[in-house]
Enzyme design. Structure first.
Site, PDB file in Angstrom:
ATOM      1  N   ARG A  21      73.291  43.641  47.191  1.00 30.35           N
ATOM      2  CA  ARG A  21      71.841  43.846  47.265  1.00 30.35           C
ATOM      3  C   ARG A  21      71.148  42.598  47.814  1.00 30.35           C
ATOM      4  O   ARG A  21      70.104  42.684  48.451  1.00 30.35           O
ATOM      5  CB  ARG A  21      71.281  44.208  45.884  1.00 30.35           C
ATOM      6  CG  ARG A  21      71.641  45.618  45.431  1.00 30.35           C
ATOM      7  CD  ARG A  21      70.802  46.071  44.256  1.00 30.35           C
ATOM      8  NE  ARG A  21      71.073  45.309  43.050  1.00 30.35           N
ATOM      9  CZ  ARG A  21      71.982  45.632  42.144  1.00 30.35           C
ATOM     10  NH1 ARG A  21      72.755  46.702  42.330  1.00 30.35           N
ATOM     11  NH2 ARG A  21      72.145  44.894  41.063  1.00 30.35           N
ATOM     12  N   CYS A  42      82.849  50.854  26.004  1.00 28.17           N
ATOM     13  CA  CYS A  42      82.201  51.007  24.688  1.00 28.17           C
ATOM     14  C   CYS A  42      82.177  52.468  24.232  1.00 28.17           C
ATOM     15  O   CYS A  42      81.984  52.742  23.046  1.00 28.17           O
ATOM     16  CB  CYS A  42      80.772  50.461  24.732  1.00 28.17           C
ATOM     17  SG  CYS A  42      80.698  48.685  25.040  1.00 28.17           S
ATOM     18  N   VAL A 271      86.106  23.518  39.126  1.00 29.26           N
ATOM     19  CA  VAL A 271      86.646  23.530  40.483  1.00 29.26           C
ATOM     20  C   VAL A 271      85.565  24.026  41.449  1.00 29.26           C
ATOM     21  O   VAL A 271      84.917  25.049  41.193  1.00 29.26           O
ATOM     22  CB  VAL A 271      87.889  24.434  40.577  1.00 29.26           C
ATOM     23  CG1 VAL A 271      88.379  24.522  42.015  1.00 29.26           C
ATOM     24  CG2 VAL A 271      88.993  23.924  39.664  1.00 29.26           C
ATOM     25  N   GLY A 278      81.683  36.691  31.927  1.00 27.84           N
ATOM     26  CA  GLY A 278      82.201  37.800  31.129  1.00 27.84           C
ATOM     27  C   GLY A 278      83.031  37.403  29.934  1.00 27.84           C
ATOM     28  O   GLY A 278      82.914  36.296  29.404  1.00 27.84           O
ATOM     29  N   TYR A 420      52.645  51.813  14.686  1.00 33.24           N
ATOM     30  CA  TYR A 420      52.649  52.429  13.348  1.00 33.24           C
ATOM     31  C   TYR A 420      52.109  53.856  13.398  1.00 33.24           C
ATOM     32  O   TYR A 420      51.059  54.134  13.950  1.00 33.24           O
ATOM     33  CB  TYR A 420      51.800  51.608  12.383  1.00 33.24           C
ATOM     34  CG  TYR A 420      51.414  52.383  11.127  1.00 33.24           C
ATOM     35  CD1 TYR A 420      52.403  52.858  10.261  1.00 33.24           C
ATOM     36  CD2 TYR A 420      50.088  52.680  10.837  1.00 33.24           C
ATOM     37  CE1 TYR A 420      52.069  53.590   9.137  1.00 33.24           C
ATOM     38  CE2 TYR A 420      49.740  53.404   9.708  1.00 33.24           C
ATOM     39  CZ  TYR A 420      50.726  53.866   8.870  1.00 33.24           C
ATOM     40  OH  TYR A 420      50.407  54.599   7.758  1.00 33.24           O
TER      41      TYR A 420
END
Length: 543
Positions: A21, A42, A271, A278, A420
């Site tokens: 992108r 997951c 390096v 990750g 609320y």
């Protein structure tokens, strides 16, 4: 620029997509040693448990679809087995063709992920013993459970995946037992929160073996260190994961003692032109502590950030806080930031408080209670939170995760204006309530003692139960005297102002009111049991 990416799941696929992108000019090659990329690991336990029934739903992208959409050379069954940083190249082994070759790079991104910890005890390789980390693992377990739909199952390891597997196996009809070497389930939460979870799982029919180590697996049993044998038709090993970085041996890339890749705030290794992200990376936490957090959300955030850094951005990774959530049947457990255990290990000063609050207005049908543990600095900055309850836990942990990320104070928790209406909340949200209780401590209006402090209460001190007479009769702390809160002003002469008064009620609110009454009537040393008799009972029953 030629960019090689090692690993094709969350971090690897994410960084490839963001790089494309950012620029159409890069040559991007992604190596994945397995067949699948960008899969929903997951969700794997829920496919085994027949909650997710569409096999294809586990694959977020196919190699072909991903390659076409992002113009990435996706090479599956391609394992990077060696890194030569001097000549800037990697050695790749193709598992299909059994051919080895070298591929050069301008920039290299390491996202090899983690692999299941494989114990050395006998029987770990038997046909009814499985690990769960990827789609092939899932299909193997599913094939087994489709053939043998009931029986006894043992899950070795009480982490997130272990508990999710336990739930799904019980849904299939298995009698499930969990073996955990630590003192409690879920290493990232503290004992008080884990105790709620453990009591609940036992109520649901699961048997827990805590502080227990496996020494051997036989075709019929899982054998424990204490000599006990647990019947097992199916065994899931979910002991944990370790960084999959064996191929970096002798590469010059710095690893910590656990084999995790060391990176700086720009996700660079030691390096030049080699980056990492990750599950295989040592994470910097917002407190400055270092640990491994093998979760999808940090990996995805790092992927986006790293792609931008490679394209010239000056951003830095702000660190991980380990926000996580677990569904265990109808119970929800969530955590963000530091735990009390991690704060102690890193010698960070902290205070703590416990609250029990309703998830929405109690007069509206279906209200349930959530337990919140809040950790904060002596100046009030929120360090971490843990919640166990039902509906609405996810909402509150996300608010508290934002508080941790942006270093809000407990006073600022009291100021949050949260949505609320009776079906969704109380006028004082559980997050507000956690803030109120902590703020009272910082203002000197309240002093706490905790269940672990009960052993230090002296016979010369007064242990005061301010619950109703009927509550007291149903169960109370040894040596406690009962003066119900509403009678306290009229019976205050029964107490001696020069003595230490240790007060408790059901969850802490009436205890706080009693504490304020006594403080304003000349009682200098008063302490309120944080979490009240409810938390004491949870811990006492958690054997």
């Amino acid at each position: 620029m030629k960019i090689l990416v090692v690993g094709g799941v969350a971090g690897g696929a994410g960084v490839c997509a963001r790089l494309r992108r950012n620029s159409e000019q890069f040559q991007i090659i992604m190596f994945e040693k397995g067949e699948y990329i960008s899969f929903a690991n997951c969700g794997l336990p829920y496919y085994i448990g027949d909650v997710i029934t569409d096999k294809c739903a586990l694959q977020i992208q196919t190699p072909q679809g991903f390659g076409k959409r992002f113009n990435v050379d996706v090479r599956t069954f391609s394992e990077v087995v060696e890194l030569d940083t001097t000549l800037k190249r990697v050695k790749v082994y193709n598992h299909q063709t059994q051919v080895e070759y070298w591929e050069s790079y301008d920039k290299l991104i390491l996202s090899p992920g983690a692999k299941p910890i494989t114990p050395k005890f006998a029987g770990a390789d038997l046909a009814h013993v499985f690990t769960l980390r990827n789609i092939p693992d899932t299909y193997k377990i599913k094939e087994f459970t489709d053939k043998q739909k009931t029986g006894t199952a043992v899950v070795i390891g009480g982490g997130y995946i272990g508990i999710e597997m336990a739930e799904n196996l019980q849904h299939l009809g298995y009698q499930v037992q969990i073996v955990e070497a630590n003192t409690h389930l879920i290493a990232s939460i503290d004992l008080e929160v884990a105790a709620h979870l453990q009591n609940y799982l036992r109520e649901r029919g699961l048997k827990l073996f805590l502080k227990s180590r496996v020494t051997e697996i036989t075709p019929e049993f899982v054998c424990l260190e204490n000599g006990e044998k647990i019947a097992a038709d199916l065994v899931i090993m979910s002991i944990g994961v370790q960084a999959d970085t064996g191929f970096l041996k002798n590469s010059g890339v710095a690893l910590n003692a656990l084999g995790q890749i060391i990176v700086d705030a720009n996700l660079r290794t030691n390096v030049q032109d080699v980056y990492a992200l990750g599950d295989a990376v040592e994470h910097l936490c917002f407190t400055g502590a270092k640990r491994n957090i093998p979760l999808a959300s940090p990996a995805n955030r790092q992927a986006r950030l790293l792609a931008d850094i490679i394209c010239g951005s000056k951003q830095q990774y702000p660190g991980s806080q380990g926000t996580a959530i677990l569904k265990a049947f109808d119970l929800v457990v969530a955590v963000t930031g530091e735990s009390e255990e991690s704060l102690q290990q890193n010698k960070i000063n902290y205070l703590k408080s416990y609250t029990y609050s309703a998830n929405h207005a109690r007069y509206y049908p279906g209200a349930s209670t959530m337990f919140i543990k809040l950790l904060y600095t002596p100046t009030g900055v929120v360090l971490g939170a843990q919640i166990v309850g039902g509906t609405g836990v996810d909402k509150r942990i996300d608010v508290l995760a934002s508080a941790v990320r942006h270093q809000l104070t407990v006073q600022e928790l009291t100021e949050l204006e949260l949505a609320y209406a009776p079906p969704f909340n109380s006028a004082k949200d559980p997050v507000n309530m956690a803030g109120y209780v902590a703020e009272n401590v910082l203002l000197g209006k309240s002093k706490f003692f905790y269940p672990e402090d009960l052993a230090r209460v002296q016979t010369t001190d007064i242990l005061l139960d301010v619950r109703s007479k009927s509550e007291y009769q149903q169960g109370h702390l040894s040596a406690a005297i009962n003066i119900p809160l509403d009678d306290l002003r009229g019976r205050i002469a029964e107490l001696e102002p020069h003595k230490k008064i240790f007060i408790y009620c059901a969850v802490g609110l009436r205890g706080y009111i009693a504490q304020r009454i006594l403080q304003q009537n000349g009682f200098i040393e008063t302490y309120n049991l944080s979490g009240g008799y409810e938390l004491y009972s949870v811990l006492a029953s958690n054997k």
